[in-house]
Write a protein that holds these residues in place. Sequence first.
Motif, PDB file in Angstrom:
ATOM      1  N   ARG A  84       0.833  -1.210   0.000  1.00 36.60           N
ATOM      2  CA  ARG A  84       0.000   0.000   0.000  1.00 36.60           C
ATOM      3  C   ARG A  84       0.859   1.248   0.000  1.00 36.60           C
ATOM      4  O   ARG A  84       0.457   2.289  -0.518  1.00 36.60           O
ATOM      5  CB  ARG A  84      -0.918  -0.037   1.222  1.00 36.60           C
ATOM      6  CG  ARG A  84      -2.005   0.949   1.231  1.00 36.60           C
ATOM      7  CD  ARG A  84      -2.963   0.655   2.357  1.00 36.60           C
ATOM      8  NE  ARG A  84      -4.017  -0.226   1.937  1.00 36.60           N
ATOM      9  CZ  ARG A  84      -5.156   0.177   1.378  1.00 36.60           C
ATOM     10  NH1 ARG A  84      -5.380   1.437   1.174  1.00 36.60           N
ATOM     11  NH2 ARG A  84      -6.057  -0.682   1.020  1.00 36.60           N
ATOM     12  N   GLY A  87       2.504   1.673  -3.908  1.00 34.61           N
ATOM     13  CA  GLY A  87       1.643   2.249  -4.935  1.00 34.61           C
ATOM     14  C   GLY A  87       0.533   1.287  -5.289  1.00 34.61           C
ATOM     15  O   GLY A  87       0.350   0.272  -4.645  1.00 34.61           O
ATOM     16  N   PRO A  88      -0.231   1.621  -6.333  1.00 35.52           N
ATOM     17  CA  PRO A  88      -1.344   0.755  -6.728  1.00 35.52           C
ATOM     18  C   PRO A  88      -0.845  -0.631  -7.109  1.00 35.52           C
ATOM     19  O   PRO A  88       0.095  -0.752  -7.898  1.00 35.52           O
ATOM     20  CB  PRO A  88      -1.958   1.446  -7.941  1.00 35.52           C
ATOM     21  CG  PRO A  88      -1.275   2.735  -8.083  1.00 35.52           C
ATOM     22  CD  PRO A  88      -0.079   2.781  -7.216  1.00 35.52           C
ATOM     23  N   HIS A  96       2.872   2.089 -12.859  1.00 38.44           N
ATOM     24  CA  HIS A  96       1.448   1.928 -13.175  1.00 38.44           C
ATOM     25  C   HIS A  96       1.068   2.749 -14.397  1.00 38.44           C
ATOM     26  O   HIS A  96       0.318   2.299 -15.266  1.00 38.44           O
ATOM     27  CB  HIS A  96       0.619   2.364 -11.965  1.00 38.44           C
ATOM     28  CG  HIS A  96      -0.852   2.360 -12.215  1.00 38.44           C
ATOM     29  ND1 HIS A  96      -1.616   1.221 -12.168  1.00 38.44           N
ATOM     30  CD2 HIS A  96      -1.716   3.347 -12.546  1.00 38.44           C
ATOM     31  CE1 HIS A  96      -2.865   1.511 -12.450  1.00 38.44           C
ATOM     32  NE2 HIS A  96      -2.954   2.791 -12.685  1.00 38.44           N
TER      33      HIS A  96
ATOM     34  N   TRP B 166      -6.271   6.367   4.609  1.00 38.77           N
ATOM     35  CA  TRP B 166      -5.697   5.028   4.419  1.00 38.77           C
ATOM     36  C   TRP B 166      -6.329   4.314   3.238  1.00 38.77           C
ATOM     37  O   TRP B 166      -5.659   3.671   2.436  1.00 38.77           O
ATOM     38  CB  TRP B 166      -5.869   4.237   5.714  1.00 38.77           C
ATOM     39  CG  TRP B 166      -5.352   2.852   5.650  1.00 38.77           C
ATOM     40  CD1 TRP B 166      -6.067   1.701   5.556  1.00 38.77           C
ATOM     41  CD2 TRP B 166      -3.979   2.445   5.658  1.00 38.77           C
ATOM     42  NE1 TRP B 166      -5.240   0.617   5.496  1.00 38.77           N
ATOM     43  CE2 TRP B 166      -3.960   1.041   5.569  1.00 38.77           C
ATOM     44  CE3 TRP B 166      -2.775   3.126   5.726  1.00 38.77           C
ATOM     45  CZ2 TRP B 166      -2.769   0.315   5.552  1.00 38.77           C
ATOM     46  CZ3 TRP B 166      -1.603   2.400   5.721  1.00 38.77           C
ATOM     47  CH2 TRP B 166      -1.609   1.014   5.629  1.00 38.77           C
ATOM     48  N   GLY B 167      -7.651   4.430   3.125  1.00 32.05           N
ATOM     49  CA  GLY B 167      -8.360   3.699   2.068  1.00 32.05           C
ATOM     50  C   GLY B 167      -8.051   4.209   0.681  1.00 32.05           C
ATOM     51  O   GLY B 167      -8.048   3.463  -0.290  1.00 32.05           O
ATOM     52  N   LEU B 169      -5.259   5.353  -0.401  1.00 34.73           N
ATOM     53  CA  LEU B 169      -3.844   5.291  -0.784  1.00 34.73           C
ATOM     54  C   LEU B 169      -3.588   4.429  -2.002  1.00 34.73           C
ATOM     55  O   LEU B 169      -2.750   4.710  -2.813  1.00 34.73           O
ATOM     56  CB  LEU B 169      -3.021   4.709   0.378  1.00 34.73           C
ATOM     57  CG  LEU B 169      -2.526   5.677   1.428  1.00 34.73           C
ATOM     58  CD1 LEU B 169      -1.664   4.920   2.418  1.00 34.73           C
ATOM     59  CD2 LEU B 169      -1.747   6.806   0.810  1.00 34.73           C
ATOM     60  N   ASN B 170      -4.293   3.320  -2.107  1.00 37.89           N
ATOM     61  CA  ASN B 170      -3.968   2.331  -3.114  1.00 37.89           C
ATOM     62  C   ASN B 170      -4.874   2.400  -4.327  1.00 37.89           C
ATOM     63  O   ASN B 170      -4.865   1.503  -5.145  1.00 37.89           O
ATOM     64  CB  ASN B 170      -4.145   0.954  -2.461  1.00 37.89           C
ATOM     65  CG  ASN B 170      -3.125  -0.017  -2.973  1.00 37.89           C
ATOM     66  OD1 ASN B 170      -2.173   0.376  -3.631  1.00 37.89           O
ATOM     67  ND2 ASN B 170      -3.331  -1.284  -2.698  1.00 37.89           N
ATOM     68  N   THR B 172      -6.741   3.452  -7.815  1.00 40.70           N
ATOM     69  CA  THR B 172      -6.491   4.028  -9.128  1.00 40.70           C
ATOM     70  C   THR B 172      -7.775   4.548  -9.747  1.00 40.70           C
ATOM     71  O   THR B 172      -7.730   5.268 -10.742  1.00 40.70           O
ATOM     72  CB  THR B 172      -5.883   2.990 -10.083  1.00 40.70           C
ATOM     73  OG1 THR B 172      -6.729   1.842 -10.096  1.00 40.70           O
ATOM     74  CG2 THR B 172      -4.502   2.586  -9.629  1.00 40.70           C
ATOM     75  N   GLN B 173      -8.903   4.162  -9.184  1.00 39.59           N
ATOM     76  CA  GLN B 173     -10.185   4.603  -9.730  1.00 39.59           C
ATOM     77  C   GLN B 173     -10.533   5.956  -9.114  1.00 39.59           C
ATOM     78  O   GLN B 173     -10.561   6.110  -7.889  1.00 39.59           O
ATOM     79  CB  GLN B 173     -11.277   3.594  -9.381  1.00 39.59           C
ATOM     80  CG  GLN B 173     -11.004   2.202  -9.895  1.00 39.59           C
ATOM     81  CD  GLN B 173     -10.995   2.141 -11.400  1.00 39.59           C
ATOM     82  OE1 GLN B 173     -11.770   2.816 -12.076  1.00 39.59           O
ATOM     83  NE2 GLN B 173     -10.084   1.359 -11.959  1.00 39.59           N
ATOM     84  N   LYS B 176     -13.518   6.253  -6.608  1.00 39.46           N
ATOM     85  CA  LYS B 176     -13.234   5.712  -5.276  1.00 39.46           C
ATOM     86  C   LYS B 176     -12.336   6.679  -4.510  1.00 39.46           C
ATOM     87  O   LYS B 176     -12.485   6.849  -3.298  1.00 39.46           O
ATOM     88  CB  LYS B 176     -12.548   4.355  -5.389  1.00 39.46           C
ATOM     89  CG  LYS B 176     -13.508   3.210  -5.615  1.00 39.46           C
ATOM     90  CD  LYS B 176     -12.814   1.889  -5.408  1.00 39.46           C
ATOM     91  CE  LYS B 176     -13.808   0.771  -5.508  1.00 39.46           C
ATOM     92  NZ  LYS B 176     -13.186  -0.547  -5.477  1.00 39.46           N
ATOM     93  N   ILE B 226      -6.613   6.871 -13.070  1.00 32.93           N
ATOM     94  CA  ILE B 226      -5.454   7.763 -13.072  1.00 32.93           C
ATOM     95  C   ILE B 226      -4.853   7.869 -14.477  1.00 32.93           C
ATOM     96  O   ILE B 226      -4.442   8.940 -14.921  1.00 32.93           O
ATOM     97  CB  ILE B 226      -4.384   7.271 -12.065  1.00 32.93           C
ATOM     98  CG1 ILE B 226      -4.915   7.409 -10.645  1.00 32.93           C
ATOM     99  CG2 ILE B 226      -3.113   8.043 -12.212  1.00 32.93           C
ATOM    100  CD1 ILE B 226      -3.924   6.983  -9.584  1.00 32.93           C
ATOM    101  N   LEU B 287      -2.052  11.542   4.864  1.00 39.93           N
ATOM    102  CA  LEU B 287      -2.344  10.369   4.034  1.00 39.93           C
ATOM    103  C   LEU B 287      -3.184  10.786   2.826  1.00 39.93           C
ATOM    104  O   LEU B 287      -2.928  10.376   1.699  1.00 39.93           O
ATOM    105  CB  LEU B 287      -3.103   9.324   4.845  1.00 39.93           C
ATOM    106  CG  LEU B 287      -2.337   8.643   5.962  1.00 39.93           C
ATOM    107  CD1 LEU B 287      -3.290   7.790   6.811  1.00 39.93           C
ATOM    108  CD2 LEU B 287      -1.248   7.746   5.407  1.00 39.93           C
ATOM    109  N   ARG B 294      -0.366  12.521  -5.591  1.00 38.64           N
ATOM    110  CA  ARG B 294      -0.136  11.508  -6.623  1.00 38.64           C
ATOM    111  C   ARG B 294      -0.987  11.809  -7.853  1.00 38.64           C
ATOM    112  O   ARG B 294      -0.518  11.713  -8.994  1.00 38.64           O
ATOM    113  CB  ARG B 294      -0.490  10.138  -6.054  1.00 38.64           C
ATOM    114  CG  ARG B 294      -0.278   9.016  -7.019  1.00 38.64           C
ATOM    115  CD  ARG B 294      -0.806   7.749  -6.429  1.00 38.64           C
ATOM    116  NE  ARG B 294       0.197   7.103  -5.624  1.00 38.64           N
ATOM    117  CZ  ARG B 294      -0.043   6.077  -4.817  1.00 38.64           C
ATOM    118  NH1 ARG B 294      -1.232   5.594  -4.693  1.00 38.64           N
ATOM    119  NH2 ARG B 294       0.932   5.527  -4.121  1.00 38.64           N
TER     120      ARG B 294
END
Lengths: 303, 348
Positions: A84, A87-88, A96, B166-167, B169-170, B172-173, B176, B226, B287, B294
Amino acid sequence: MSLLKIARLPPLKLLNSIHDPHLLLHSNAPLTVLRRALSHNKYRRPGQPIEDKFPWENITFNFSKGLERIKKNFKLLKQEFSDRWVGPEGKSIINHMLEQNRVIWEFRGPESLQEWTVSSDEMIGGQSKVYLKLGKNDTCFLYGTLCSAPPRDGETRYSGYCAMRSKQPLASFDRKKHYDWSSFNTLHLRVRGDGRPWMISIATEAYFSHQKDDLYSYFLYTRGGPYWQDVKIPFSKFFLTNRGRIQDDQHPLWLDKVNTIGFTLGDKVDGPFQLEIDFIGVCKDFAHTEDFAYETCKRNPEV
Amino acid sequence: MSPYMLIILIFTLGLGTLITLSSSHWLIAWMGLELNTFAILPLMAQQHSPRAMEATIKYFIIQTTAATMLLFASVSNAWLSGQWEIQQMSHPTPLALITIALALKLGLAPMHAWFPEVLQGLNFSTGLILSTWQKLAPFSLLLQIPPTSSFLLITLGFISVLMGGWGGLNQTQLRKILGYSSIAHLGWMILIMQYAPPLTLLALTVYIVLTSSMFLTFLYNQATNINSLAISWTKTPMLTALTPLVLLSLGGLPPLTGFLPKWAILQELTKQGLTPVAALTALSALLSLYFYLRLSYATALTTPPNNLPATLPWRIIFKQPTTFLAVLITMSLSLLPLSPSVMAFFTF
């Protein structure tokens, strides 16, 4: 005269959980009679294995295996936690963004076959056979025999299919994980077939129970011969089916939660078949701008 | 959708919120919330895709659960205290239950898991309504009820800021990401609600302006992840130059508008003697800032692989009016120097 084998019945208190009262009667009948009686009230489809064990006999308790699984799951959880921060999907944002091709399945060793499962109409009583092994050049080799004779169970009229499907990816503690292919728009395969037409099916995450058999399908026409075939199918071409029936209400395939991909053969031609797969990947084709190949407007509108 | 149906649904949506905003009786407020829920369901489901239907049903289940809890709590309060006034709630148990019900309606952590999933299944315009308009009615009720256990509100707020960061962070959509951003912002609003309700209103207003800018930007660019945002410089160079600034404003960086509510909230929390809470919340906001940065990086500071420099210009609907987006972006970027008048406007 040899003595008949007398079955040692389980203790009476365990038999209380069995709802069939006739099983409570002590009997000197051989074991097979008792066990056949276990399921004589339920219809067993031809092709399904005979249930000849009590439910508690199916439990295998292995402490060391349990410990290994716990270690493996915590390792996966730690990996997810650290990914996490990278990155993705555990890759940096640059990777990515720059990624235009990704190989999802590459059959380079026996462990790669563990991610796949094969099935045929044998499980409903048919006579097709399908096997999966590692090919000579470290490729996936799917072969078998198709037989379209329907099982003689009085209700099935059509039969004859063989399929190979990838297993659902799992995160730590057996949680479902999904493939996120939203950065790509084309499925890229390298296959070598025997000229038979296959159906590629992609299953996405469904919420409603009536969607559990929803598959997005497209054809894969193989050309028999010694040469490999590079097949690129845009995801916009996949159409929605449910239990093999094309749906009237068509929708494009959403690529952010893909679960499994499968290959099915059901061309009603009896005989042997072979399919060799080098890799399965996804790629981004910038020249392909189509969103969806089929009409989404309402058919037969009310006047 | 038929334009007549659309008008009726939008009218009902507005009516439901206004009924809740203007009511002092719990049953009328509940009725307004239900009108809101039922009016937006056809708007969410108009695409008829499996994901849109999934989002609609999830939203329906969550909202009706929350409304049922709210009704139960208000009936319990009426049974215990003998009256139905929203501002006269005295018993702590119904009060806590109502707070939790409204937190579920809003999507506050730990009842937040449904929100990003629902947003992901919707198109941008419906998602915008869900993220902005649908927050007004529950917030109006939260602001009216007497402050419940201080610990509950601070916990809800802090966990929301943390989980929102936290949610996201990961992800790409983009939808979301905006969902998690919404959860984090709601956390900030809830943190300060019991000490300075006008600051909650200020934070809500600024949040609505910023989120609307982002939703309309993504709608204009037709960007859902992204990578598609990263190639938006070929379609709308001016908007692409402004998008990172709006994202940084969402992250709360000075000298942009988004800094104002965060600054005021941290100042108020410190005045109330909650310096550790303020410090931890500010750190948790980092966060969220990480994934805004990003997105800004991907949008404006990279040249990702693409087909042609001027590729796909026909995909942009040039007839789409951008006046409202221009006003929103201006407000998102340049309201900080007007802080005194903005604060005076809200501290009525």
